[in-house]
Design a protein around this motif. Structure first.
Motif, PDB file in Angstrom:
ATOM      1  N   THR A 124       0.770  -1.277   0.002  1.00  0.00           N
ATOM      2  CA  THR A 124      -0.045   0.101   0.189  1.00  0.00           C
ATOM      3  C   THR A 124       0.879   1.354   0.019  1.00  0.00           C
ATOM      4  O   THR A 124       1.919   1.271   0.435  1.00  0.00           O
ATOM      5  N   THR A 125       0.472   2.157  -0.660  1.00  0.00           N
ATOM      6  CA  THR A 125       1.233   3.664  -0.695  1.00  0.00           C
ATOM      7  C   THR A 125       0.806   4.343   0.752  1.00  0.00           C
ATOM      8  O   THR A 125      -0.056   4.280   1.416  1.00  0.00           O
ATOM      9  N   ALA A 126       1.885   5.388   0.731  1.00  0.00           N
ATOM     10  CA  ALA A 126       1.660   6.040   1.944  1.00  0.00           C
ATOM     11  C   ALA A 126       0.345   6.989   1.931  1.00  0.00           C
ATOM     12  O   ALA A 126      -0.166   7.305   3.032  1.00  0.00           O
ATOM     13  N   MET A 127       0.095   7.242   0.684  1.00  0.00           N
ATOM     14  CA  MET A 127      -1.084   8.103   0.458  1.00  0.00           C
ATOM     15  C   MET A 127      -2.307   7.434   1.232  1.00  0.00           C
ATOM     16  O   MET A 127      -3.124   7.763   1.786  1.00  0.00           O
ATOM     17  N   GLN A 128      -2.410   5.984   0.746  1.00  0.00           N
ATOM     18  CA  GLN A 128      -3.537   5.350   0.914  1.00  0.00           C
ATOM     19  C   GLN A 128      -3.673   5.037   2.577  1.00  0.00           C
ATOM     20  O   GLN A 128      -4.587   5.172   3.236  1.00  0.00           O
ATOM     21  N   ARG A 129      -2.477   4.734   3.139  1.00  0.00           N
ATOM     22  CA  ARG A 129      -2.481   4.571   4.675  1.00  0.00           C
ATOM     23  C   ARG A 129      -2.905   5.894   5.138  1.00  0.00           C
ATOM     24  O   ARG A 129      -3.650   5.955   6.260  1.00  0.00           O
ATOM     25  N   ASP A 130      -2.370   6.992   4.510  1.00  0.00           N
ATOM     26  CA  ASP A 130      -2.591   8.221   5.398  1.00  0.00           C
ATOM     27  C   ASP A 130      -3.954   8.610   5.298  1.00  0.00           C
ATOM     28  O   ASP A 130      -4.731   8.996   6.117  1.00  0.00           O
ATOM     29  N   LEU A 131      -4.756   8.175   4.274  1.00  0.00           N
ATOM     30  CA  LEU A 131      -6.234   8.398   3.808  1.00  0.00           C
ATOM     31  C   LEU A 131      -7.060   7.567   4.938  1.00  0.00           C
ATOM     32  O   LEU A 131      -7.995   8.009   5.655  1.00  0.00           O
ATOM     33  N   MET A 132      -6.615   6.462   5.350  1.00  0.00           N
ATOM     34  CA  MET A 132      -7.341   5.558   6.025  1.00  0.00           C
ATOM     35  C   MET A 132      -7.033   6.156   7.575  1.00  0.00           C
ATOM     36  O   MET A 132      -7.885   6.278   8.655  1.00  0.00           O
ATOM     37  N   ARG A 133      -5.841   6.792   7.932  1.00  0.00           N
ATOM     38  CA  ARG A 133      -5.702   7.707   9.205  1.00  0.00           C
ATOM     39  C   ARG A 133      -6.692   8.768   9.267  1.00  0.00           C
ATOM     40  O   ARG A 133      -7.027   8.955  10.363  1.00  0.00           O
ATOM     41  N   THR A 134      -6.755   9.548   8.307  1.00  0.00           N
ATOM     42  CA  THR A 134      -7.697  10.533   8.295  1.00  0.00           C
ATOM     43  C   THR A 134      -9.340  10.157   8.500  1.00  0.00           C
ATOM     44  O   THR A 134     -10.112  10.988   9.000  1.00  0.00           O
ATOM     45  N   TYR A 135      -9.517   8.896   8.122  1.00  0.00           N
ATOM     46  CA  TYR A 135     -10.870   8.392   8.592  1.00  0.00           C
ATOM     47  C   TYR A 135     -10.979   7.984  10.099  1.00  0.00           C
ATOM     48  O   TYR A 135     -11.832   7.341  10.444  1.00  0.00           O
ATOM     49  N   GLY A 136      -9.732   8.197  10.668  1.00  0.00           N
ATOM     50  CA  GLY A 136      -9.689   7.691  11.862  1.00  0.00           C
ATOM     51  C   GLY A 136      -9.667   6.034  12.256  1.00  0.00           C
ATOM     52  O   GLY A 136     -10.034   5.554  13.197  1.00  0.00           O
ATOM     53  N   ALA A 137      -8.954   5.321  11.165  1.00  0.00           N
ATOM     54  CA  ALA A 137      -9.229   4.084  11.308  1.00  0.00           C
ATOM     55  C   ALA A 137      -7.970   3.749  12.044  1.00  0.00           C
ATOM     56  O   ALA A 137      -6.732   4.002  11.700  1.00  0.00           O
ATOM     57  N   GLY A 138      -7.990   2.450  12.759  1.00  0.00           N
ATOM     58  CA  GLY A 138      -6.886   2.080  13.605  1.00  0.00           C
ATOM     59  C   GLY A 138      -6.220   0.755  13.067  1.00  0.00           C
ATOM     60  O   GLY A 138      -6.481   0.676  11.588  1.00  0.00           O
ATOM     61  N   TYR A 139      -5.424   0.183  13.583  1.00  0.00           N
ATOM     62  CA  TYR A 139      -4.693  -0.974  12.995  1.00  0.00           C
ATOM     63  C   TYR A 139      -5.622  -2.150  12.227  1.00  0.00           C
ATOM     64  O   TYR A 139      -5.186  -2.350  10.862  1.00  0.00           O
ATOM     65  N   TRP A 140      -6.716  -2.432  13.112  1.00  0.00           N
ATOM     66  CA  TRP A 140      -7.413  -3.640  12.472  1.00  0.00           C
ATOM     67  C   TRP A 140      -8.394  -3.271  11.496  1.00  0.00           C
ATOM     68  O   TRP A 140      -8.437  -3.763  10.141  1.00  0.00           O
ATOM     69  N   PRO A 141      -8.760  -1.928  11.421  1.00  0.00           N
ATOM     70  CA  PRO A 141      -9.734  -1.507  10.274  1.00  0.00           C
ATOM     71  C   PRO A 141      -8.655  -1.293   9.233  1.00  0.00           C
ATOM     72  O   PRO A 141      -9.452  -1.746   7.794  1.00  0.00           O
ATOM     73  N   THR A 142      -7.524  -0.789   9.325  1.00  0.00           N
ATOM     74  CA  THR A 142      -6.828  -0.588   8.219  1.00  0.00           C
ATOM     75  C   THR A 142      -6.307  -1.892   7.448  1.00  0.00           C
ATOM     76  O   THR A 142      -6.366  -2.004   6.225  1.00  0.00           O
ATOM     77  N   LEU A 143      -6.042  -2.946   8.405  1.00  0.00           N
ATOM     78  CA  LEU A 143      -5.581  -4.086   8.029  1.00  0.00           C
ATOM     79  C   LEU A 143      -6.931  -4.762   7.163  1.00  0.00           C
ATOM     80  O   LEU A 143      -6.634  -5.231   5.921  1.00  0.00           O
ATOM     81  N   LEU A 144      -8.113  -4.920   8.027  1.00  0.00           N
ATOM     82  CA  LEU A 144      -8.946  -5.587   7.032  1.00  0.00           C
ATOM     83  C   LEU A 144      -9.480  -4.903   5.744  1.00  0.00           C
ATOM     84  O   LEU A 144     -10.057  -5.399   4.752  1.00  0.00           O
ATOM     85  N   LYS A 145      -9.770  -3.389   5.918  1.00  0.00           N
ATOM     86  CA  LYS A 145     -10.377  -2.799   4.720  1.00  0.00           C
ATOM     87  C   LYS A 145      -9.262  -2.325   3.685  1.00  0.00           C
ATOM     88  O   LYS A 145      -9.616  -2.144   2.394  1.00  0.00           O
ATOM     89  N   LEU A 146      -8.094  -2.155   4.042  1.00  0.00           N
ATOM     90  CA  LEU A 146      -7.146  -1.611   2.859  1.00  0.00           C
ATOM     91  C   LEU A 146      -6.078  -2.763   2.666  1.00  0.00           C
ATOM     92  O   LEU A 146      -6.038  -3.126   1.647  1.00  0.00           O
ATOM     93  N   ARG A 147      -5.325  -3.082   3.619  1.00  0.00           N
ATOM     94  CA  ARG A 147      -4.156  -3.871   3.415  1.00  0.00           C
ATOM     95  C   ARG A 147      -4.321  -5.340   3.063  1.00  0.00           C
ATOM     96  O   ARG A 147      -3.692  -5.817   1.974  1.00  0.00           O
ATOM     97  N   LEU A 148      -5.364  -5.995   3.654  1.00  0.00           N
ATOM     98  CA  LEU A 148      -5.428  -7.124   3.024  1.00  0.00           C
ATOM     99  C   LEU A 148      -6.123  -7.397   1.683  1.00  0.00           C
ATOM    100  O   LEU A 148      -5.639  -8.036   0.840  1.00  0.00           O
ATOM    101  N   PRO A 149      -7.084  -6.340   1.350  1.00  0.00           N
ATOM    102  CA  PRO A 149      -7.477  -6.438   0.169  1.00  0.00           C
ATOM    103  C   PRO A 149      -6.397  -6.213  -0.752  1.00  0.00           C
ATOM    104  O   PRO A 149      -6.370  -6.806  -2.029  1.00  0.00           O
ATOM    105  N   ALA A 150      -5.512  -5.247  -0.576  1.00  0.00           N
ATOM    106  CA  ALA A 150      -4.485  -4.859  -1.363  1.00  0.00           C
ATOM    107  C   ALA A 150      -3.396  -5.949  -1.590  1.00  0.00           C
ATOM    108  O   ALA A 150      -2.826  -6.048  -2.679  1.00  0.00           O
ATOM    109  N   ALA A 151      -3.481  -6.803  -0.622  1.00  0.00           N
ATOM    110  CA  ALA A 151      -2.675  -8.015  -0.752  1.00  0.00           C
ATOM    111  C   ALA A 151      -3.031  -9.231  -1.423  1.00  0.00           C
ATOM    112  O   ALA A 151      -2.327 -10.055  -1.899  1.00  0.00           O
ATOM    113  N   LEU A 152      -4.364  -9.196  -1.629  1.00  0.00           N
ATOM    114  CA  LEU A 152      -5.034 -10.307  -2.445  1.00  0.00           C
ATOM    115  C   LEU A 152      -4.367 -10.637  -3.668  1.00  0.00           C
ATOM    116  O   LEU A 152      -4.213 -11.983  -3.716  1.00  0.00           O
TER     117      LEU A 152
END
Lengths: 281, 316
Positions: free
Chosen positions: A172-200
């Motif tokens: 995942t790019t830093a931009m995508q992770r930053d976006l998740m942070r601006t949504y207030g997403a913690g480690y688990w939501p980021t993992l489940l909604k961004l990083r695992l799908p990106a890893a598929l």
């Protein structure tokens, strides 16, 4: 001798047909794309048949494809038993356990940087090793049943799967992770909604490698001891009895199972990662 | 450097520690039986009753003798130092200090691992070279001939999804029955296994030059062979090495599996012999030797890759 000449003719004919089919704009149509490899395969089989019959090759060295087909059809129940023993029990259970374990460890490795720096080099080293070699040890520990085959498969698929998943989780790019942070997403939501799908895409790539390795592991482990069933058992015993048509039938079972599993994974990949550029045509 | 070395060292140490701990319950039943035979009183009752007890319970309650599991004659799981000892014995011990070794006799002992590793390495290299050369040739053909591309490529890809290694015993036995023995049948298997990864990787690599580059070659009125030698082949080198690394690991596996049916030397033969005679330490030593061999081959490919790319002026 006439049969051998006929084989040469068939070869030239098949090749000429394919050359004609692939010339010009015709090659782009879907029908031609599927027909050409099929014609090539049929040509090879036909030449094999004609040459074996023409030169009177004894079936103990190379049986003609027609005979392999007959043996395959005549022994369907037996081969089905082998399929269930080796593929469904040995390879699949091992694949499931190995992949699940690799996914869990990959998330842990990704979470803790020390683990990543320590485990990844060891993991990629292990992924290149001839792990099939542990088969005799596993047979000694877990007995002749499918459990020992599953154990070999677990060891074989774990490291390629781990290395691929960890690489995917970092895709995942830093931009995508930053976006998740601006949504207030913690480690688990980021993992489940961004990083695992990106890893598929990486996970499916690893699954494709792992599926082939699983078949190899399950079959080779049977060479070291098995119940009186299984593809590896069938290959080694029929081989000893010089029933090569049976050996080829067993290999055919392995080939069909391998292609089917690969096809299934590709289908799942298309369904799960439809958003990925490699899947959009 | 320190950032990777320390964690890797930690992981390796953790694996060794786990190995030592695991060796205790794995070997405890043999240890207890041995102690009982020697006349010591052991926890857990007679042998039939011990069958029902868990290995951990036996280990904890027979704590004074539990550590004997690290020094068994024929352990179910040999401890790391036993494997290291066996490895030393069957390499340096056998070659330098034994009367069969290279120092005394001038050739590698056929009971030592060096000899068997050499047999495996030879067959692997011959097969790998044949397979890689054939793969490159076929890839060149595929790139230049559309009929070949469309007929062969789908099969090349499908063939990677099927367990080809399963063919190994058959090829060995068949070639044996027509009188071909020794290195060649194993080399055929390892060639076959290294062939397809090279074809797939090379086709991808030979196709990397884009239309612009091809057009440029065209404006220089380059012939097909010049395009191949001066543009396509240099462009494909990174892909070639990536697939060569996969291919050489696959050929090693192929050779080892190919050595199973015919007991004429090689690491695979050594493993099967160890499994027949219950010599677990011998299997582990052979396995470790195979691991060293695989690591060396992959490293060598990586080294060759770095050297070649640097010589070609590709920034590392």
């Amino acid at each position: 001798m006439t049969l051998v000449l006929l084989a040469a003719l068939v070869w030239v004919g098949g090749w000429a047909l394919n050359t004609w089919l692939t010339r010009g704009a015709r090659a782009r149509s879907r029908a031609v794309r599927t027909a050409v490899p099929l014609i090539f395969g049929a040509t090879v089989l036909l030449c094999w048949e004609l040459i074996v019959r023409g030169l009177n090759v004894p079936p103990a060295i190379l049986p003609p494809p027609s005979r392999i087909g007959q043996t395959f059809v005549a022994n369907l129940p037996l081969l089905w038993g082998d399929f269930v023993q080796t593929i469904l029990k040995g390879a699949f259970s091992g694949l499931a356990i190995g992949v699940a374990a690799a996914l869990v460890v990959a998330v842990l490795v990704d979470r803790f940087d020390v683990l990543r720096r320590g485990l990844l080099p060891v993991g990629s080293f292990m992924a290149a090793l001839p792990i099939v070699g542990v088969a005799p040890i596993m047979v000694m520990w877990f007995g002749f049943g499918w459990q020992s085959k599953a154990a070999v498969v677990v060891l074989m698929v774990f490291f390629p799967m781990l290395v691929n998943t960890v690489a995917g989780l970092q895709d995942t790019t830093a931009m995508q992770r930053d976006l998740m942070r601006t949504y207030g997403a913690g480690y688990w939501p980021t993992l489940l909604k961004l990083r695992l799908p990106a890893a598929l895409p990486f996970i499916f790539n690893g699954l494709k490698i792992a599926a082939t390795l699983a078949m190899i592991g399950a079959i080779v482990a049977e060479f070291f001891g098995s119940p009186t069933q299984g593809i590896g058992f069938r290959i080694s015993t029929s081989n000893g009895a010089l029933q090569l048509d049976m050996v080829w039938s067993a290999i055919l079972v392995g080939a069909l199972a391998g292609s089917a599993v690969y096809g299934l994974i590709t289908f799942l990949e298309r369904w799960a990662t439809f958003w990925h550029p490699s899947q959009r045509t | 450097m320190r950032r990777t070395v320390l964690p890797v060292l930690g992981v390796v140490l953790a694996i060794l520690a786990f190995w030592y701990v695991a060796a205790i319950p794995m070997n405890i039943r043999e240890v207890v039986t041995e102690a009982e035979r020697a006349g010591a009183s052991v926890w857990g009752g007679p042998a039939t009753e011990r069958q029902g007890r868990s290995a951990w319970a036996l280990a904890v309650n027979n704590a004074p003798i539990a550590l004997n599991g690290w020094s068994q004659e024929r352990p179910r799981l040999p401890a790391p130092h036993q494997v290291a000892q066996e490895l030393y014995q069957s390499t340096i011990g056998e070659e330098v200090f034994s009367r069969r070794g290279i120092v005394q006799k001038g050739e590698f002992s056929n009971r030592g691992l060096v000899y068997h590793a050499g047999v495996t390495l030879g067959a692997t290299m011959v097969g790998f070279l044949i397979g890689a050369a054939a793969g490159v040739l076929l890839a060149v053909g595929i790139v230049h001939n559309r009929a070949m591309d469309m007929s062969v490529m789908p099969w090349a890809i499908i063939s990677q999804t099927i367990p080809i290694v399963a063919l190994a015993p058959m090829i060995i036995v068949v070639m044996n029955s027509v009188g071909v023995q020794g290195l060649l049948p194993k080399a055929v298997i390892s060639a076959y296994l290294s062939f397809f990864p090279v074809v797939v990787g090379m086709v991808k690599g030979l196709r990397t030059p884009d239309q612009m580059q091809l057009d440029l070659m065209h404006t220089w009125s380059a012939s097909t062979s010049e395009r191949l030698w001066k543009l396509r082949l240099p462009a494909s080198v990174p892909y070639l090495f990536a697939s060569l690394k996969v291919a050489i690991a696959a050929s090693l596996v192929g050779t080892i599996v190919g050595e199973l049916p015919v007991q004429r030397g090689g690491l695979g033969a050594r493993m099967l012999a160890g499994s027949y005679y219950g010599q677990t330490t011998q299997i582990w030593a052979a396995l470790l030797m195979a691991a060293v061999l695989a690591a060396f081959l992959v490293w060598f490919m990586g080294w060759l890759e770095r050297r070649t790319l640097r010589a070609m002026g590709v920034p590392a």
